[in-house]
Design a protein around this motif. Structure first.
Motif, PDB file in Angstrom:
ATOM      1  N   VAL A  14       0.851  -1.192   0.000  1.00  0.00           N
ATOM      2  CA  VAL A  14       0.000   0.000   0.000  1.00  0.00           C
ATOM      3  C   VAL A  14       0.882   1.234   0.000  1.00  0.00           C
ATOM      4  CG1 VAL A  14      -1.909  -1.172   1.144  1.00  0.00           C
ATOM      5  CG2 VAL A  14      -0.201   0.000   2.529  1.00  0.00           C
ATOM      6  N   HIS A  15       0.373   2.322  -0.556  1.00  0.00           N
ATOM      7  CA  HIS A  15       1.217   3.495  -0.727  1.00  0.00           C
ATOM      8  C   HIS A  15       0.370   4.749  -0.748  1.00  0.00           C
ATOM      9  CE1 HIS A  15       0.042   3.816  -5.030  1.00  0.00           C
ATOM     10  NE2 HIS A  15      -0.108   2.516  -4.893  1.00  0.00           N
ATOM     11  N   GLU A  16       1.001   5.857  -0.432  1.00  0.00           N
ATOM     12  CA  GLU A  16       0.324   7.149  -0.453  1.00  0.00           C
ATOM     13  C   GLU A  16       1.370   8.212  -0.706  1.00  0.00           C
ATOM     14  OE1 GLU A  16      -2.878   7.396  -0.292  1.00  0.00           O
ATOM     15  OE2 GLU A  16      -3.131   9.559  -0.166  1.00  0.00           O
ATOM     16  N   THR A  17       1.033   9.144  -1.592  1.00  0.00           N
ATOM     17  CA  THR A  17       1.950  10.239  -1.911  1.00  0.00           C
ATOM     18  C   THR A  17       1.414  11.523  -1.315  1.00  0.00           C
ATOM     19  OG1 THR A  17       2.718   9.161  -3.927  1.00  0.00           O
ATOM     20  CG2 THR A  17       3.055  11.537  -3.764  1.00  0.00           C
ATOM     21  N   VAL A  18       2.247  12.184  -0.552  1.00  0.00           N
ATOM     22  CA  VAL A  18       1.887  13.449   0.107  1.00  0.00           C
ATOM     23  C   VAL A  18       3.069  14.388  -0.044  1.00  0.00           C
ATOM     24  CG1 VAL A  18       1.337  14.523   2.334  1.00  0.00           C
ATOM     25  CG2 VAL A  18       0.414  12.277   1.797  1.00  0.00           C
ATOM     26  N   ASP A  19       2.775  15.631  -0.450  1.00  0.00           N
ATOM     27  CA  ASP A  19       3.860  16.609  -0.579  1.00  0.00           C
ATOM     28  C   ASP A  19       5.013  16.084  -1.421  1.00  0.00           C
ATOM     29  OD1 ASP A  19       3.807  18.199   2.743  1.00  0.00           O
ATOM     30  OD2 ASP A  19       2.553  18.455   0.956  1.00  0.00           O
ATOM     31  N   GLU A  21       6.261  13.292  -1.742  1.00  0.00           N
ATOM     32  CA  GLU A  21       6.982  12.133  -1.221  1.00  0.00           C
ATOM     33  C   GLU A  21       6.004  10.971  -1.084  1.00  0.00           C
ATOM     34  OE1 GLU A  21       9.739  14.949   1.612  1.00  0.00           O
ATOM     35  OE2 GLU A  21       9.428  12.873   2.225  1.00  0.00           O
ATOM     36  N   ILE A  23       5.009   7.309   0.691  1.00  0.00           N
ATOM     37  CA  ILE A  23       5.166   6.325   1.767  1.00  0.00           C
ATOM     38  C   ILE A  23       4.648   4.996   1.244  1.00  0.00           C
ATOM     39  CG2 ILE A  23       4.520   5.693   4.113  1.00  0.00           C
ATOM     40  CD1 ILE A  23       6.097   8.226   4.056  1.00  0.00           C
ATOM     41  N   VAL A  25       4.094   0.830   2.356  1.00  0.00           N
ATOM     42  CA  VAL A  25       4.107  -0.142   3.446  1.00  0.00           C
ATOM     43  C   VAL A  25       3.876  -1.528   2.854  1.00  0.00           C
ATOM     44  CG1 VAL A  25       3.093  -0.871   5.648  1.00  0.00           C
ATOM     45  CG2 VAL A  25       3.170   1.558   5.059  1.00  0.00           C
ATOM     46  N   ASN A  26       4.746  -2.450   3.188  1.00  0.00           N
ATOM     47  CA  ASN A  26       4.538  -3.838   2.785  1.00  0.00           C
ATOM     48  C   ASN A  26       3.861  -4.555   3.952  1.00  0.00           C
ATOM     49  OD1 ASN A  26       4.815  -6.670   2.328  1.00  0.00           O
ATOM     50  ND2 ASN A  26       6.475  -6.261   0.873  1.00  0.00           N
ATOM     51  N   TYR A  32       8.533  -0.713   5.862  1.00  0.00           N
ATOM     52  CA  TYR A  32       7.940   0.443   5.215  1.00  0.00           C
ATOM     53  C   TYR A  32       9.056   1.301   4.629  1.00  0.00           C
ATOM     54  CZ  TYR A  32       8.712   2.849   9.753  1.00  0.00           C
ATOM     55  OH  TYR A  32       9.256   3.374  10.903  1.00  0.00           O
TER      56      TYR A  32
END
Lengths: 148, 354
Positions: A14-19, A21, A23, A25-26, A32
């Motif tokens: 799972v992943h999320e892009t903020v600013d 960058e 993140i 997480v496996n 992570y």
């Protein structure tokens, strides 16, 4: 590697892009990761099933860097992501630089005023112990874990 | 698609069948205990009813929710049935795995589906199961003698995590302090200063919503909900906060473990049920006298909040991470250099709540 396309390993990533960058997480391994802005550009290209060549071209356009630098940096990051089992090969691109069934232009890099820093993948394993619970050693006559 | 430990598909009737068995077993326990003892709550703006068969689990679970007690239950959105076999004499339910199979802690795939999540809890050997579609949940353990003091602070987390998520609310690993007009979320993995910062604010007279876990409804104006009334603190932390002396619960664990502080019992006026979120803080305990806040990126806040929330709280899914990203984008984020003086910690935090 130029015409190769990759996909994320599965729902466990799972992943999320903020600013700018990202993140990651496996959920299976508990590791992570974080990707710096140029790494996030590469990740976005992978997410939209762009071929490596297209991702390199996008990174070079966004940061105004030469092709050789972009190629070396993208291929190095892709190799790292493969080693971490965050992505897997998904074949080769058809004409247009994308995997079959994906629209060209889904990812359009924007020129960046920020100085270029090579893509960097940070890895953290300090949460893994949360996955490594003691196993059930014995069960009682009813089939439930035996109390100590 | 859920798979059994043997790798085959789980029959679709398996999870509802286990829920039905738990309902039957809990009714037996209630009958043996002379009926259900109900505790009605308002939790994250919803009516929740805890039904206890006998006083054993009630005495260990109810205090954590004392600050959310509602005068009447109405039609609860969630009803949780809690019982143990030792004090009620009810036989244990039949395990939802094949005889001779050794189970694994965590989610029990053979008793879960898209609407039902069943969990075998490490440490207590309890089993919980929640059906988010019907709003029914069940929590069974063989004996409350297995209940560690640390679990008293945050009971029913698995049930609440799954049920709240279906309602668009995420249970997170974070502290929260502030006023009814606005609060700050304090994020970071264990040992980074969340609890000590929250307790410093409590000692300084600030309101508190959570010491370690709370719930957040994302949105243009996120809302933080208090779930648990207890805080936990090491003896050395309490020694630095003499105004909190005497708040420890009567039960104590080993000296190297945290003691329980029931805020509701001692400082109910400082325990807030909910507040709008104004800021996210990433603490760093400095050991200095003064405290200060400095702007931080949303990415840094997400990196501090997400991993421990996702890995710890039955939240291993993309939806939770996406919602946490939404939260850190919606309010300013800061790094908090937390010093030694509680009043200065609280004052620094107040500057970002205005």
């Amino acid at each position: 590697m130029g015409s190769e396309v990759f996909t994320f390993t599965g729902p466990e990533v799972v992943h999320e892009t903020v600013d700018e960058e990202t993140i990651i997480v496996n959920l299976e391994t508990g590791s992570y990761y974080d990707l710096n802005p140029s790494g996030a550009v590469v990740w976005r290209g992978l997410e939209t099933r762009q071929a490596v060549d297209q991702i390199i071209a996008g990174l070079c356009a966004q940061y105004d860097i030469d092709r050789a630098t972009g190629q070396a940096d993208v291929e190095r990051l892709v190799a790292e992501l493969l080693q971490e089992q965050l992505i897997v090969p998904a074949g080769k691109a058809a004409d247009g630089g994308h995997a079959n069934g994906h629209q060209a232009g889904a990812f359009e890099p924007q020129p960046s005023a920020a100085p270029y820093t090579p893509p960097a993948l940070g890895k953290y394993t300090d949460m893994q112990e949360l996955l490594l619970l003691d196993p059930v050693h014995e069960v009682d006559d009813a089939g439930w874990p035996r109390t100590a | 698609m859920k798979l059994t430990t043997q790798g085959g598909p789980v029959p679709p009737e398996a999870a509802p069948r286990f829920i039905a068995q738990l309902e039957e077993n809990s009714a037996l326990a209630a009958g043996a205990a002379g009926g259900w003892r109900d505790l009605n709550l308002t939790l994250a703006d919803a009516a929740v009813r805890l039904r206890f068969a006998g006083p054993a689990l009630e005495s260990t679970v109810a205090p954590a929710f004392a600050h959310l007690t509602a005068s009447n239950g109405g039609d609860p959105a969630l009803t949780v049935h809690l019982w143990d076999s030792d004090s009620t004499g009810a036989p244990p339910p039949q395990p939802p795995w094949d005889p001779g199979t050794r189970p694994a802690y965590g989610e029990i795939a053979s008793a879960s589906n898209d609407d039902i999540c069943t969990w075998l809890h490490w440490g207590t050997n309890a089993v919980s199961s929640v059906d988010v579609r019907t709003g029914r949940a069940f929590f069974w353990m063989r004996s409350t003698m297995l209940w560690p003091i640390s679990e008293e602070a945050t009971p029913l987390r698995a049930v609440l995590t799954v049920w709240l998520r279906r309602r668009g609310i995420e249970l997170v690993h974070a502290s929260a302090v502030g006023t009814p007009s606005g609060c700050a979320l304090i994020v970071g993995k264990s040992g980074k200063g969340k609890s000590s910062t929250a307790l410093a604010c409590l000692a300084a007279g600030m309101g508190i919503l959570a010491d370690d876990h709370c719930a957040i409804a994302p949105g243009p104006q996120p809302t933080v909900f208090s779930l648990f009334s207890a805080a936990k603190a090491y003896a050395e932390t309490l020694a630095r906060l003499p105004s909190l002396a005497g708040m420890e619960g009567s039960l104590r664990g080993p000296p190297d473990e945290k003691a329980l502080l029931f805020v509701h019992a001692n400082r109910p006026e400082q325990l807030l049920a909910q507040a709008p979120l104004r800021a996210v803080l990433v603490p760093r305990v400095t050991g200095e006298r003064d405290s200060a806040v400095h702007p931080a990126t949303a990415a840094a806040a997400l990196a501090a909040l997400a991993p421990s929330t996702i890995m710890q709280l039955h939240a291993r899914n993309q939806t939770t991470l996406t919602r946490l990203g939404e939260v850190v984008r919606s309010v300013p984020c800061y790094r908090l250099d937390a010093g030694l003086e509680p009043a200065r910690v609280a004052a620094a935090i107040e500057t970002v709540l205005r």
